[in-house]
Design an enzyme around this catalytic site. Structure first.
Site, mmCIF file in Angstrom:
data_model
loop_
_atom_site.group_PDB
_atom_site.id
_atom_site.type_symbol
_atom_site.label_atom_id
_atom_site.label_comp_id
_atom_site.label_asym_id
_atom_site.label_seq_id
_atom_site.Cartn_x
_atom_site.Cartn_y
_atom_site.Cartn_z
ATOM 1 N N HIS A 121 0.884 -1.173 0.000
ATOM 2 C CA HIS A 121 0.000 0.000 0.000
ATOM 3 C C HIS A 121 0.917 1.218 0.000
ATOM 4 O O HIS A 121 1.996 1.188 0.608
ATOM 5 C CB HIS A 121 -0.836 0.115 1.271
ATOM 6 C CG HIS A 121 -1.739 -1.030 1.593
ATOM 7 N ND1 HIS A 121 -1.302 -2.183 2.173
ATOM 8 C CD2 HIS A 121 -3.083 -1.166 1.451
ATOM 9 C CE1 HIS A 121 -2.326 -2.994 2.369
ATOM 10 N NE2 HIS A 121 -3.418 -2.410 1.941
ATOM 11 N N ASP A 137 2.281 2.010 3.395
ATOM 12 C CA ASP A 137 3.214 1.056 4.021
ATOM 13 C C ASP A 137 4.647 1.514 3.822
ATOM 14 O O ASP A 137 5.490 1.328 4.677
ATOM 15 C CB ASP A 137 3.154 -0.338 3.359
ATOM 16 C CG ASP A 137 1.785 -0.947 3.361
ATOM 17 O OD1 ASP A 137 0.990 -0.618 4.248
ATOM 18 O OD2 ASP A 137 1.514 -1.764 2.452
HETATM 19 C C1 XUL Z 1 -7.156 -6.563 4.528
HETATM 20 C C2 XUL Z 1 -6.472 -7.007 3.313
HETATM 21 C C3 XUL Z 1 -5.698 -5.952 2.613
HETATM 22 C C4 XUL Z 1 -5.707 -6.053 1.133
HETATM 23 C C5 XUL Z 1 -4.986 -4.930 0.460
HETATM 24 O O1 XUL Z 1 -7.823 -7.559 5.192
HETATM 25 O O2 XUL Z 1 -6.497 -8.144 2.942
HETATM 26 O O3 XUL Z 1 -4.414 -5.984 3.104
HETATM 27 O O4 XUL Z 1 -5.143 -7.236 0.703
HETATM 28 O O5 XUL Z 1 -5.491 -3.699 0.816
#
Ligand code: XUL
Ligand code: CO
Length: 437
Positions: free
Chosen positions: A100, A103
């Protein structure tokens, strides 16, 4: 400088190996069903868990104290962390990663500063990609942690929250393009609601579709040609999430004209939260033509929340690999370990043990699934179960040459359903077990 000096590159040593830092089944170059293992899986590490999970939970403070982290979490630290991550991926022979936006780089005082922070860190990703050949599987944006998203992002009651999210995804798409990412994932975050009294559901769902269309339009405009994914999750953080499961997501995509642009990213633990098994979610998505990518993990049925544990169950990985093989495997997608070590697993080496276990469990599942397919035994049993559809009235229904009038005449003449056969579930289970042990 090495951050894991005591750990060498993890190698395949074969099933008899007792070396905890070796693969017993994952042999990247081994060919199964005409394809190398590494190409079947396209394994990916998740930056948010591997690098950013601190061991903090709702009841307690962080438990992990990493030698490479400083106290301030500034851009310099964020850049350094990327080097650690790539050393980890290199030593694991991990070909892909996902992150993300938030992150990888700290949020600044303004959006402009936040974007600059991200650019600084992305430069290091670029360098490390060049150096190692490790690539980005998909990118995404964190549209759920900051309080500005407390009512959701694309589905917020507040139009500015939507606009901020749009600005963030715009930047995340630019970064994904710069890094040559093969995809981009929408996970709802807070795209759902807690209470219908204060919620205009129709308006919120319409906005979610508008948001996705805008993202896809912008991606095309800047020449980012990665595959978009929609990741279902039924609850957490909101009570009712709009992306509940494969069926709900696919219905949404079709209803809003997104079906040719977005595929599914199925996560095991999200499937179980929805009251499904991962194989149900995968088969459903794949049979509808939406098989995209997988977030590999597993949940704990006794706890019942999104525990994001590493997969260690060969039954489960066998089922997943059977479906992947049946539908021709990944094209742009891969197996991303959206999984975290337990907060009590405090050694950096635990990151290695966890991923090694996950990769070996999938490799073993692949071998078993391929053996099952080679014999064709189970497929034959299923085909036999549906034999009444191959000839006579069954074949005619499937061909479309029957209707309610002709079927009524047929049944009036015949009188009763004949040759009802046993489902033999226990026999099927025993046959499957024969391939496992
Ligand atoms: C949350 C989840 C996220 C997604 C990406 O449960 O799985 O980490 O994979 O946003
Ligand atoms: Co996920």
């Amino acid at each position: 400088m090495a951050f894991f000096p005591q750990i060498q590159k993890v190698q395949y040593e074969g099933a008899e190996s007792k070396n905890p830092l070796a693969y017993r089944h994952y042999n990247p170059e081994e060919v199964i069903e005409g394809k190398k293992m590494k190409d079947h899986f396209r394994f990916s590490a998740a930056y948010w868990h591997t690098m950013k999970w601190s061991g903090m939970d709702p009841f307690g403070a962080p438990t992990f104290f990493r030698s490479w982290e400083n106290a301030t979490d500034d851009v310099a630290n964020a850049c350094n962390r990327v080097r650690v991550f790539f050393e980890f991926c290199e030593k694991m022979q991990m070909p892909y990663y996902c992150f993300h936006d938030r992150d990888v780089a700290p949020e600044g005082a303004t959006l402009a500063e936040t974007n600059r922070n991200l650019d600084e860190v992305v430069k290091v990703f670029q360098e490390e990609q060049e150096r190692t050949g490790i690539r980005m599987l998909w990118g995404t944006a964190n549209l759920f942690s900051n309080p500005r998203f407390m009512h959701g992002a694309a589905t917020s009651c507040n139009a500015d929250s939507f606009a901020f999210a749009a600005a963030q995804v715009k930047k995340a798409l630019e970064v994904s393009k710069e890094l040559g990412a093969q995809g981009y994932t929408f996970w709802g975050g807070r795209e759902g609601y807690m209470c219908l009294w204060n919620t205009d559901m129709k308006r919120e769902v319409d906005h979610l579709a508008t948001f996705m269309h805008m993202a896809i339009d912008y991606a095309r405009e800047i020449g980012f040609d990665g595959q978009f994914y929609f990741e279902p999750k039924p609850k957490e953080p909101t009570k009712h999430q709009y992306d509940f499961d494969s069926a709900a997501c696919i219905n949404f995509l079709r209803a809003y004209g997104l079906q040719d642009k977005v595929k599914m990213n199925i996560e095991t633990n999200h499937a179980t939260l929805a009251g499904h098994a991962v194989e149900h979610e995968l088969e459903y998505a794949a049979m509808q033509g939406f098989l995209g990518s997988i977030d590999a993990n597993s949940g704990d049925m006794l706890l019942g929340w999104d525990t994001d544990q590493f997969p260690t169950d060969v039954y489960m990985t066998t089922k997943i690999m059977l479906i992947l093989l049946k539908y021709g495997g990944f094209t742009t997608g891969g197996l991303n370990f959206d999984a975290k070590i337990r907060r009590e697993s405090t050694d950096p080496a635990d990151l290695f043990y966890a991923h090694i276990g996950g990769m070996d469990t999938f490799a073993k599942g692949l071998k078993i699934a391929a053996a099952m397919r080679a014999s064709g035994e189970l497929d034959q049993m299923v085909a036999d179960r549906y034999a009444s559809w191959n000839t006579g009235i069954g074949a005619e229904i499937e061909k479309g040459t029957q209707n309610f009038r002709t079927l009524s005449d047929y049944m009036l003449a015949k009188g009763e359903v004949e040759e009802l056969t046993s489902g033999h579930q226990e026999l099927y289970e025993n046959v499957v077990n024969r391939y496992l042990f």
